[in-house]
Design an enzyme around this catalytic site. Structure first.
Site, short mmCIF file in Angstrom:
data_model
loop_
_atom_site.label_atom_id
_atom_site.label_comp_id
_atom_site.label_asym_id
_atom_site.label_seq_id
_atom_site.Cartn_x
_atom_site.Cartn_y
_atom_site.Cartn_z
N ASN A 161 -6.69 -5.92 -10.12
CA ASN A 161 -6.13 -6.21 -8.91
C ASN A 161 -7.24 -7.32 -8.45
O ASN A 161 -6.64 -8.01 -7.65
CB ASN A 161 -6.01 -5.09 -8.29
CG ASN A 161 -7.12 -3.91 -8.05
OD1 ASN A 161 -7.70 -3.72 -9.01
ND2 ASN A 161 -7.45 -4.11 -6.72
N HIS A 162 -8.46 -7.25 -8.87
CA HIS A 162 -9.49 -8.13 -8.16
C HIS A 162 -9.38 -9.61 -9.22
O HIS A 162 -10.60 -10.07 -9.11
CB HIS A 162 -10.77 -7.61 -8.15
CG HIS A 162 -10.77 -6.49 -6.89
ND1 HIS A 162 -10.54 -6.76 -5.69
CD2 HIS A 162 -11.04 -5.10 -7.01
CE1 HIS A 162 -10.59 -5.72 -4.82
NE2 HIS A 162 -10.93 -4.68 -5.50
FE FE2 Z 1 -9.14 -2.40 -9.87
#
Ligand code: FE2
Length: 260
Positions: free
Chosen positions: A67-68
């Protein structure tokens, strides 16, 4: 085929420990291929080209994200400089980099896929099931390893059950806490989460005092990665060279006293 998978590398502590120890781990487990999740490698959020290059030079065959993935803006502009970097299939923007990479090793084509879960995560472009369904039929690979990046163990188990007959491994990442549910599902290696490579004395790789100030005392703080010696968490996936199906998955946890 033996594939070493190392969980989320968190900030300097985890990064330097992985770089120092990756070759000895590869030798210890007689691994043919190494996958490293590098999504928290740069100060806890994202990755830079320089860190990617250091992980690959140290011995990572593939670096996956989460997600990053795009937290450090320079990677968006320079992702084409990182051919072994695999970004989540279903994270916006979806038109840069690749969500799957295929590398040939010991006569086998190994596909590594990155995809995000939906529960308790940032919004995704499409469900992980749909995103992986779309690419599976097009893949020319003997082994398909999915880095399934998400919070919910239940969602990860559902995904693994759904795809078990068609994937070699579903390896959960993101929570930074290793689960003890590793198993083989119809020839597919599975674990809900492999855990992190980051500071041992920490809150998921983040500074303990900063987290107490932020969470309990409700003080405004900035993200502070924990320092100090790292734990290295991961797993070893073993596949049968005749059938290309997974036959064994072994959890790996190396506490600081066992690392250089
Ligand atoms: Fe993550």
């Amino acid at each position: 085929m033996k594939i070493l998978f190392l969980g989320d590398v968190v900030a300097k502590s985890g990064r330097e420990a992985v770089i120092r120890n990756i070759q000895s781990l590869k030798a210890e487990y007689d691994a043919d291929f190494v996958i490293v999740n590098g999504e928290n490698a740069a100060h806890g959020k994202g990755i830079t080209v320089s860190i990617y290059n250091r992980l690959v030079s140290a011995g990572a065959d593939i670096v996956t994200l989460g997600n990053h993935a795009f937290s450090k803006k320079e990677i968006i502009a320079n992702i084409d400089l990182c051919p072994r970097l695999v970004r989540p299939l279903n994270l916006s923007p979806t038109d840069i980099g690749s969500g799957v990479s295929v590398i040939e090793r010991a006569g086998k084509k190994i596909a590594v896929v990155s995809v995000l879960c939906e529960a308790f995560m940032c919004p995704v472009e499409e469900s992980p099931i749909s995103a992986v369904e779309k690419i599976l039929g097009k893949l020319n690979a003997d082994l398909v390893i999915v880095d399934l990046h998400g919070e919910s163990t239940g969602e990860k188990i559902i995904f693994a059950r759904y795809f078990a007959d068609r994937l070699s491994a579903v390896i959960g990442t993101h929570t930074h806490v290793q689960t003890a549910d590793e198993r083989i599902l119809n020839g597919c290696a599975f674990i809900s989460d492999v855990g992190m490579c980051g500071a041992y004395d920490s809150v998921l790789g983040r500074d303990v005092e900063e987290m107490i100030a932020h969470t309990i005392e409700k003080k405004p703080t900035r993200y502070v990665p924990a320092s100090g010696p790292a734990i290295i968490c991961g797993c070893l996936i073993e596949t049968d060279d005749e059938t290309n199906r997974a036959v064994k998955i072994t959890r790996i946890q190396k506490t600081p006293s066992t690392l250089v």
